[in-house]
Design a protein around this motif. Structure first.
Motif, mmCIF file in Angstrom:
data_model
loop_
_atom_site.group_PDB
_atom_site.id
_atom_site.type_symbol
_atom_site.label_atom_id
_atom_site.label_comp_id
_atom_site.label_asym_id
_atom_site.label_seq_id
_atom_site.Cartn_x
_atom_site.Cartn_y
_atom_site.Cartn_z
ATOM 1 N N GLN A 1 -5.383 -48.216 -62.193
ATOM 2 C CA GLN A 1 -5.675 -49.364 -63.048
ATOM 3 C C GLN A 1 -5.146 -48.959 -64.466
ATOM 4 O O GLN A 1 -4.680 -49.818 -65.338
ATOM 5 N N ALA A 2 -5.715 -47.959 -65.048
ATOM 6 C CA ALA A 2 -5.393 -47.282 -66.331
ATOM 7 C C ALA A 2 -3.638 -47.510 -66.529
ATOM 8 O O ALA A 2 -3.297 -48.107 -67.651
ATOM 9 N N LEU A 3 -3.110 -47.017 -65.680
ATOM 10 C CA LEU A 3 -1.471 -47.042 -65.521
ATOM 11 C C LEU A 3 -1.237 -48.568 -65.605
ATOM 12 O O LEU A 3 -0.147 -48.795 -66.384
ATOM 13 N N LYS A 4 -1.620 -49.405 -64.839
ATOM 14 C CA LYS A 4 -1.395 -50.728 -64.863
ATOM 15 C C LYS A 4 -1.498 -51.472 -65.996
ATOM 16 O O LYS A 4 -0.797 -52.307 -66.516
ATOM 17 N N ILE A 5 -2.685 -50.962 -66.867
ATOM 18 C CA ILE A 5 -3.031 -51.735 -67.985
ATOM 19 C C ILE A 5 -2.047 -51.184 -69.251
ATOM 20 O O ILE A 5 -1.399 -51.981 -69.906
ATOM 21 N N ASN A 6 -1.627 -49.784 -68.975
ATOM 22 C CA ASN A 6 -0.927 -49.356 -70.303
ATOM 23 C C ASN A 6 -0.287 -48.217 -69.741
ATOM 24 O O ASN A 6 -0.778 -47.030 -69.799
ATOM 25 N N PRO A 7 1.005 -48.169 -69.149
ATOM 26 C CA PRO A 7 1.477 -47.249 -68.375
ATOM 27 C C PRO A 7 2.087 -45.945 -69.412
ATOM 28 O O PRO A 7 2.142 -44.861 -69.274
ATOM 29 N N ASP A 8 2.316 -46.398 -70.636
ATOM 30 C CA ASP A 8 2.543 -45.344 -71.808
ATOM 31 C C ASP A 8 1.326 -44.866 -72.272
ATOM 32 O O ASP A 8 1.399 -43.321 -72.269
ATOM 33 N N GLY A 9 0.404 -45.221 -72.528
ATOM 34 C CA GLY A 9 -0.910 -44.899 -73.074
ATOM 35 C C GLY A 9 -1.586 -43.795 -72.166
ATOM 36 O O GLY A 9 -2.286 -43.043 -72.428
ATOM 37 N N ALA A 10 -1.568 -44.357 -70.826
ATOM 38 C CA ALA A 10 -2.165 -43.593 -69.759
ATOM 39 C C ALA A 10 -1.495 -42.585 -68.996
ATOM 40 O O ALA A 10 -1.600 -42.232 -67.812
ATOM 41 N N VAL A 11 -0.264 -41.888 -69.628
ATOM 42 C CA VAL A 11 0.697 -41.204 -68.912
ATOM 43 C C VAL A 11 0.052 -40.061 -68.316
ATOM 44 O O VAL A 11 0.459 -39.559 -67.120
ATOM 45 N N ARG A 12 -1.065 -39.524 -68.950
ATOM 46 C CA ARG A 12 -1.773 -38.483 -68.287
ATOM 47 C C ARG A 12 -2.484 -38.778 -67.067
ATOM 48 O O ARG A 12 -2.878 -37.798 -66.264
ATOM 49 N N ALA A 13 -2.578 -39.840 -66.465
ATOM 50 C CA ALA A 13 -3.261 -40.381 -65.384
ATOM 51 C C ALA A 13 -2.281 -39.928 -64.250
ATOM 52 O O ALA A 13 -2.695 -39.599 -63.134
ATOM 53 N N HIS A 14 -1.160 -39.791 -64.554
ATOM 54 C CA HIS A 14 -0.145 -39.041 -63.615
ATOM 55 C C HIS A 14 -0.517 -37.591 -62.976
ATOM 56 O O HIS A 14 -0.369 -37.168 -61.986
ATOM 57 N N ILE A 15 -0.953 -36.756 -64.036
ATOM 58 C CA ILE A 15 -1.565 -35.544 -63.675
ATOM 59 C C ILE A 15 -2.753 -35.668 -62.785
ATOM 60 O O ILE A 15 -2.648 -34.842 -61.799
ATOM 61 N N TYR A 16 -3.603 -36.409 -62.991
ATOM 62 C CA TYR A 16 -4.829 -36.854 -62.203
ATOM 63 C C TYR A 16 -4.337 -37.105 -60.840
ATOM 64 O O TYR A 16 -4.801 -36.810 -59.856
ATOM 65 N N LEU A 17 -3.549 -37.993 -60.842
ATOM 66 C CA LEU A 17 -2.878 -38.539 -59.312
ATOM 67 C C LEU A 17 -2.302 -37.367 -58.666
ATOM 68 O O LEU A 17 -2.380 -37.255 -57.575
ATOM 69 N N ALA A 18 -1.641 -36.621 -59.373
ATOM 70 C CA ALA A 18 -0.883 -35.193 -58.638
ATOM 71 C C ALA A 18 -1.900 -34.382 -58.090
ATOM 72 O O ALA A 18 -1.859 -34.120 -57.167
ATOM 73 N N ASN A 19 -3.106 -34.090 -58.976
ATOM 74 C CA ASN A 19 -4.251 -33.260 -58.550
ATOM 75 C C ASN A 19 -4.599 -34.053 -57.284
ATOM 76 O O ASN A 19 -5.054 -33.224 -56.281
ATOM 77 N N LEU A 20 -4.962 -35.340 -57.157
ATOM 78 C CA LEU A 20 -5.763 -35.982 -56.147
ATOM 79 C C LEU A 20 -4.664 -35.909 -54.885
ATOM 80 O O LEU A 20 -5.276 -35.597 -53.648
ATOM 81 N N ASN A 21 -3.431 -36.180 -55.094
ATOM 82 C CA ASN A 21 -2.458 -36.128 -53.772
ATOM 83 C C ASN A 21 -2.363 -34.743 -53.327
ATOM 84 O O ASN A 21 -2.365 -34.450 -52.160
ATOM 85 N N ALA A 22 -2.622 -33.765 -54.141
ATOM 86 C CA ALA A 22 -2.565 -32.370 -53.741
ATOM 87 C C ALA A 22 -3.798 -31.949 -52.933
ATOM 88 O O ALA A 22 -3.796 -31.421 -51.928
ATOM 89 N N ARG A 23 -5.113 -32.571 -53.272
ATOM 90 C CA ARG A 23 -6.064 -32.411 -52.640
ATOM 91 C C ARG A 23 -6.098 -32.938 -51.166
ATOM 92 O O ARG A 23 -6.792 -32.241 -50.243
ATOM 93 N N GLN A 24 -5.458 -33.806 -51.126
ATOM 94 C CA GLN A 24 -5.301 -34.559 -49.569
ATOM 95 C C GLN A 24 -4.260 -34.118 -48.857
ATOM 96 O O GLN A 24 -3.914 -34.480 -47.913
#
Length: 344
Positions: A280-303
């Motif tokens: 949702q952060a990326l949906k609202i502002n994909p540029d400003g929330a760019v660091r969300a990609h790092i957390y999503l990366a970590n989430l995917n790695a956990r899984q």
């Protein structure tokens, strides 16, 4: 403070080679008030008419001290968005293109006042009987105006923002404290001082200021995010998530609140909730929330989804190639790609 944060980040990112969870730790320990010359900010907000309803199709102008100007029209919800803004101080005004008697006071803001990469500024239209009369600049909201902030307290607050812009933090702290002593109900000054304490990693003092601001205005998004950030730093993740949820209720379109909420859920290993908030952060502002990609990366790695984890890191590095830790992140990406399951 910045050197210590970067040193801690380097250690944590290094350990990420064997512990993917360290990505979250490295990012969540970065001070929200740090300024990087390579960062780009989003300045957004809401414009209200005198009756409080959304101001649609209103011209919002933004200008920097260096002379840069931009303008944009509000949407049907009265919201506006300026993307890719460099670090610095800005002034914003709103004016009706069809009714010259409607305009807002000037609001001043600065990129050092944000916890991540965005600033939210609300503008309130007023009706003037003399459309051409000049208006004095103001950096206070309509809520403060309703409180009738004493002149000396407001001056101290304005001086503090100027000193903060000049990175004279001792002078800024002195003036914010003076403003609060003159007017204890000055919740914006309390939140600003809380941010200043965070920049010096004085979390206990920051938390007290945010809590006191919320006692005065329980719906103040700035203070809710600040209070949540302090709890996030203290690893009180459940309490932090609650504050960020309240911040979203107060400001539903603030991507920072979703980003921070996603971090809290990730630390709690509430993976579905973390993914929803980060996306949702990326949906609202994909540029400003760019660091969300790092957390999503970590989430995917956990899984165990190492291909998707590596893809998220790759996306982040494409969008933010100047990150000081880019080489370490590339190394993590390579290791994750080596661990991905072969395509059948």
């Amino acid at each position: 403070m910045r050197a210590l944060c970067l040193a801690a980040m380097s250690v944590l990112l290094a350990s990420m080679l064997c512990d993917t969870n360290a990505v979250v730790q490295a990012q969540s320990r970065t001070s929200p008030t740090e300024v990087n010359a390579n960062r780009a900010f989003t300045i957004n907000g809401y414009v209200a008419l005198p009756d409080g309803s959304p101001a649609r199709r209103i011209l919002v102008k933004i200008s920097s001290r260096g002379g840069m100007t931009r303008d944009v029209l509000t949407n049907d919800q009265g919201r506006f968005d300026f993307k890719e803004m460099p670090p610095g101080s800005y002034r914003l005004t709103a004016n009706s293109t069809t009714d010259l008697s409607l305009s807002s006071d000037m609001v001043e803001t600065d990129t050092t006042r944000t916890a991540t990469d965005t600033l939210s500024v609300n503008l309130y239209m007023r009706r003037s009987d003399a459309p051409g009369e000049s208006r004095k600049a103001s950096a206070v909201s309509v809520a403060e105006a309703a409180q009738k902030v004493p002149k000396e307290a407001r001056k101290a607050f304005m001086d503090a923002l100027k000193f903060k812009d000049e990175r004279k933090f001792d002078d800024a702290l002195e003036n914010l404290t003076r403003a609060i002593n003159l007017f204890p109900e000055y919740f914006q000054a309390l939140a600003e001082r809380g941010d200043l304490y965070i920049s010096h990693h004085q979390l206990a003092l920051a938390a007290t200021d945010f809590e006191n601001a919320l006692k005065i205005n329980a719906q103040y998004g700035h203070a809710l995010r600040g209070a949540g950030y302090c709890k996030l730093e203290k690893r009180e993740f459940t309490e932090a998530a609650h504050d960020f949820e309240q911040a979203i209720t107060a400001e539903p379109d603030n991507f920072n609140a979703y980003l921070l909420l996603g971090i809290a859920h990730l630390e709690l290993d509430q993976r579905d909730d973390a993914r929803k908030a980060l996306e949702q952060a990326l949906k609202i502002n994909p540029d400003g929330a760019v660091r969300a990609h790092i957390y999503l990366a970590n989430l995917n790695a956990r899984q165990g989804s190492y291909r998707q984890a590596a893809d998220e890191l790759h996306t982040y590095l494409q969008l933010n190639p100047m990150d000081p830790e880019a080489e370490k992140l590339k190394s993590v990406e390579a290791k994750w790609r080596a661990r991905q399951q072969p395509t059948p």
